[in-house]
Design an enzyme around this catalytic site. Structure first.
Site, PDB file in Angstrom:
ATOM      1  N   ALA A  93      80.768   4.846  51.003  1.00 20.38           N
ATOM      2  CA  ALA A  93      79.684   4.471  51.278  1.00 20.38           C
ATOM      3  C   ALA A  93      78.792   3.974  49.725  1.00 20.38           C
ATOM      4  O   ALA A  93      79.027   4.198  48.810  1.00 20.38           O
ATOM      5  CB  ALA A  93      78.182   5.784  51.213  1.00 20.38           C
ATOM      6  N   ASP A  94      77.961   3.006  50.281  1.00 14.41           N
ATOM      7  CA  ASP A  94      77.241   2.409  48.945  1.00 14.41           C
ATOM      8  C   ASP A  94      75.694   2.027  49.150  1.00 14.41           C
ATOM      9  O   ASP A  94      75.051   2.389  50.674  1.00 14.41           O
ATOM     10  CB  ASP A  94      78.100   1.066  49.273  1.00 14.41           C
ATOM     11  CG  ASP A  94      77.258   0.501  47.968  1.00 14.41           C
ATOM     12  OD1 ASP A  94      77.989   0.086  47.474  1.00 14.41           O
ATOM     13  OD2 ASP A  94      76.718  -0.393  47.873  1.00 14.41           O
TER      14      ASP A  94
END
Lengths: 217, 217
Positions: A93-94
């Site tokens: 995830a970012d």
């Protein structure tokens, strides 16, 4: 995983599909915490990878998806050759903070944090969290979610006191909505977990739909 | 206050005005946590008082304000005669969950929790948090804040797994947005802290304006 008080076990809300193991390609403590709150066991495989830089003209959401995918692909490269029949689900995830067309990264100094917070004060910005999932047969699902965050207008003395707590030091946009920074945020329009760093509602929906997990019980 | 890991000290964001002592008229762990995150010392004085019942036709916000005020007045009665020159600030709060005109209280049983969660699932409800402040000269400030919360539509199996965690047992509306219930909530429109139980942004603004606290540092 240890079982210190910060990692207390929760009664499970979900369980992984039989034979599936979950691998988190992220160092974020809050992302781990969300998975713990679901009751899912997981291991960490988050090799340091060169974080991609935004391309000229790249939309913030496209950049966030690309960065989430880069983390998953770095983990995939690090896991090496898997045994036949190994079923793993990689999750990366970012999260980025966007003010208009500008992407605000982590502050480089206290002055930088102060400058960012002054820009956010009294204004509305977007937080975009992207998730990349790579299933057992390397099938990829990447999605993102956007929340709008409105800061109240704060005098410099309040922003300076917040910078002095050091909470902003390692946070994109120089604040943590789940921490002492909560007071700065007048309103969220969208998912709170997206602002924290993991859009848990669409993530759960996708994992249930794909059969990667089921409700516990 | 003890200093267990759950009550770790935070670098202060605010400090109370000189000579002022803060008294919290609430048993809610999350409300205490918000004040700790501000770095404010406080004591607890939350005598059990008969929680007022909603009056026929009473608006949910008016009821929440009345309930917050009742907690503060119970604490005021319990503090007895104060020494001359004593400067205290009493803080009470109440949070209610409203679905249309219905106020959802704490569930009486697992079946009741399940019924509440089925009503919330796929729908939007309001969470109203009211705060009553009673200053050193018994000057009163009461306000409230409203957030709208949208639940994703969940199958019964997910809701049943959540009920089985027992997190809903003591929560108005049968969920905790800051806990395992986070996954149920697709979006918030308004303040997240209001949903948790204390509208921290307007509370800080009022306390700064009145001179009851200042930014730390």
């Amino acid at each position: 995983m240890g079982t210190s008080s910060a990692e207390a076990a929760f009664p499970p809300l979900f369980r992984l599909a039989a034979g599936l193991r979950l691998v988190l390609a992220s160092h974020s403590p809050r992302r781990r915490q969300f998975l713990r709150e679901w009751g899912l066991p997981f291991t960490l495989l988050a090799p340091s990878c060169d974080e991609p830089r935004p391309l000229p003209g790249e939309a913030p959401a496209a950049y966030a998806c690309r960065a989430a995918r880069a983390k998953v692909m770095a983990a995939r490269a690090a896991e090496g050759r898997r045994p036949a029949g190994d079923r793993r689900l990689l999750l990366g995830a970012d999260t980025i903070v966007a003010l208009g067309a500008d992407i605000l990264g982590k502050p480089q100094s206290a002055e930088h944090a102060m400058a960012m917070l002054r820009r956010l004060s009294g204004a509305t910005h977007e937080v975009i969290s992207a998730v990349c999932l790579l299933g057992p047969d390397d099938e990829e699902v990447t999605f993102h979610d956007v929340s709008r965050v409105r800061f109240a207008a704060w005098p410099d003395a309040v922003l300076a006191a917040y910078v002095a707590t050091h909470e902003p030091d390692d946070k994109a946009g120089a604040y943590a909505v789940q921490g002492q920074g909560a007071v700065l945020v007048e309103a969220v329009d969208g998912s709170w977990s997206t602002v924290v760093g993991l859009p848990v509602t669409p993530l759960a929906t996708i994992m249930l739909q794909r059969g990667w997990m089921q409700p516990a019980g």
